[in-house]
Design a protein around this motif. Sequence first.
Motif, short mmCIF file in Angstrom:
data_model
loop_
_atom_site.label_atom_id
_atom_site.label_comp_id
_atom_site.label_asym_id
_atom_site.label_seq_id
_atom_site.Cartn_x
_atom_site.Cartn_y
_atom_site.Cartn_z
N ALA A 1 -2.51 5.24 -5.65
CA ALA A 1 -1.95 4.63 -4.45
C ALA A 1 -1.46 5.65 -3.44
O ALA A 1 -1.15 5.29 -2.31
CB ALA A 1 -0.78 3.72 -4.84
N THR A 2 -1.34 6.92 -3.81
CA THR A 2 -0.85 7.93 -2.90
C THR A 2 -1.90 8.28 -1.86
O THR A 2 -3.08 8.39 -2.16
CB THR A 2 -0.45 9.21 -3.66
N LEU B 1 6.90 0.22 -2.09
CA LEU B 1 6.43 -0.97 -1.36
C LEU B 1 5.28 -1.65 -2.10
O LEU B 1 5.19 -2.88 -2.13
CB LEU B 1 5.99 -0.56 0.05
N LEU B 2 4.40 -0.84 -2.71
CA LEU B 2 3.29 -1.42 -3.46
C LEU B 2 3.78 -2.14 -4.71
O LEU B 2 3.22 -3.17 -5.11
CB LEU B 2 2.29 -0.33 -3.84
N LEU C 1 7.01 10.22 1.46
CA LEU C 1 6.25 9.09 1.95
C LEU C 1 5.47 8.40 0.82
O LEU C 1 5.36 7.18 0.77
CB LEU C 1 5.29 9.55 3.05
N GLN C 2 4.95 9.21 -0.10
CA GLN C 2 4.22 8.63 -1.22
C GLN C 2 5.14 7.80 -2.10
O GLN C 2 4.77 6.70 -2.55
CB GLN C 2 3.57 9.75 -2.04
N ASN D 1 5.75 4.56 -0.32
CA ASN D 1 4.58 3.68 -0.41
C ASN D 1 4.44 3.06 -1.79
O ASN D 1 4.09 1.88 -1.93
CB ASN D 1 3.31 4.46 -0.06
N ARG E 1 5.10 -5.38 -3.60
CA ARG E 1 3.97 -6.26 -3.32
C ARG E 1 3.43 -6.87 -4.62
O ARG E 1 3.06 -8.05 -4.67
CB ARG E 1 2.87 -5.46 -2.60
N VAL F 1 -4.98 0.09 -4.30
CA VAL F 1 -5.30 0.46 -2.92
C VAL F 1 -6.77 0.85 -2.87
O VAL F 1 -7.23 1.69 -3.64
CB VAL F 1 -4.42 1.63 -2.43
#
Length: 648
Positions: free
Chosen positions: A406-407, A529-530, A522-523, A526, A533, A605
């Motif tokens: 996902a990164t 957030l994933l 940032l990774q 993310n 989700r 992703v």
Amino acid sequence: MQELAFQRLIFVTMLAWNDPYDEDNDPHSSLDNYSILGRLVEEDAFVRIAPAVAGVADASTAHHLFRALVGAEKGLSLDLWTTYLGELLKVHHGRQTHKIGDNFLSDEQVLCIGSSRKRPVLKWEQNTAWPGHLTLTNKALYFEAIGLAGMKKPLRLDLTDHNSKIEKAKVGPFGSRLFDSAVSVSSGSVSNEWTLEFVDFGGEMRRDVWLAFINEIISVYKFIREYGPSDDDPTIHHVYGARRGKKRAVSSATNSIARLQSLQFIRRLHEDPAKLVQFSYLSGAPFGDVVLQTLAVRFWGGSLITNSKVANERSLQRHKHSEGSSSGRSQVFDIDGSVYLGKWMTSPSWASSHSVSFWRGSSVKHGVILSKSLVVADKNLVEKAMVICKEKSKVVDKTHATIVAATVEGIPSNIDLFKELVLPFAIMAQKFKKLQRWENPRSTICFLLLVYTVIFRNMLFYIFPFTLMAMALSMLALKGLREQGRLGRSFGKVTIRDQPPSNTIQKIVALKEAMASVENSLQHLNVSLLKMRTIFLAGQPEVTTQVALILLASSAVLLVVPFRYILAVSTLDLFTRELEFRREMVAAFISFVKERWESIHAAPVIVLPYEGDDNSNKTLPAKASRQTESKDVQDQRSDIYVNGIRPS
């Protein structure tokens, strides 16, 4: 184990474990060398049979050892099996024939020597690298620097100290940190810290192997301090064989290092070296603390040989254990009845819920018990704990794989400017943290009185308007002071200190590290957030159900209980977390929430290929793999031999 016939017998035993009902129509005997030449042993058979042979494998790392040996092949062949055992015997023979020098302690055993002209070991001191010979024993590291007048007196770094630690490091001239091929080893203080670079032009594998070597010695003494009795404990004489428990633990660690050396020499390192050394691997593995407990019971457990009070209470303690006492202080018994005294159970891990649950159902219900390590038709305690550890590791690896997938790379920024802009908020957070920790009790009490006055006087509705009013008045006051020239010309300017003078390479390295830091943050964002989700879109139904029930319960509480009481209780909870009577409970809850969060998978992703113009006939270059294999994995044959021990 030196006899080829015995090696072949063990291989045939593993083949029989693979398929016990296989009927061979070949008229030749199944023990014939030609009938087993093309047969392959699978992982389950290797993990079950190989640890039964002393020193060949450990139940804790046998599955990783099998993958390291096999690599991309389908199974373990007879030729590879005999090659591995032959190299393992050479390593042990080299240790036995090596003579300890005058500069070493008499009770130490040399495990590995790093000495090579093509690939030297460098010790960095104040941006200066000194080549020399590095020697690892079962207690310490020795470094003999090579000077103009010959070899200098070796330096010693004790690895048995409780403050000993090792980590990866980057080195380079003038502090540039260009070469990612070093380790930093420390023992107790900053003055006892070494930075060692393992020069290897083929990759980082040599450094990673030595990192595993040294970390295993540090980890085994940490294990002894945490799970074993002290040397001056009188109860160690009440249990048969307990005095040799420390020696057994160290011997197990040295065997792990020998196996890793053997894999290094035959170029079969298809697995992370850190997963091939027992104590280092278990210290960070999920459920690894329970596996370490079973190892402690194996090393120090034994039959009672005294008529003391401990012996008289044996039946009572056995009864408590059978009832699943969760106190963590009752004796623990191995499958053969040998006792591990409750006085030795000083590690906090014994009181954990998964530890209590494991030991409650640790008895052997099927099979024949031959010894602690050998159980027919069932598993011993270490094997049972490793089954759970392996299952939990698969979940962690799967979660980690989804996070890696996902990164997304990218985004440069100015780290120093960002830190300066958020400095006021950091100061406010630091002040609030001091209030929460009761560093100044008078200030904390005054703050709590103000907060509870606002809550119970129904003044919550005025907080937001009052905040806006205070902000507006502050802005107008600053405007008036600036017009009067009383704030100075530099007021409001953001000041950042420039980096020290550096060359182009240093600037590139600094920019790369800054970009990597922002990219890493940032990774992580993310990935969070994933995971959210995944929860909301029922990617993991059981987690979604649990979160939904928690939200429903929270909504019910908010509807029934007035908000001011909820806020009052939340404030009380916030300001008592750091107090002594709640600290342990809060830490356990945070650990539980963190474990549950880490077990949540990130939503998948999909990155679609770039679509350019139709007239463009250029082909995009393929993306390089993140993990590259070195063409020359540890060219140990190029190193010289030192007193019968192969240097690494």
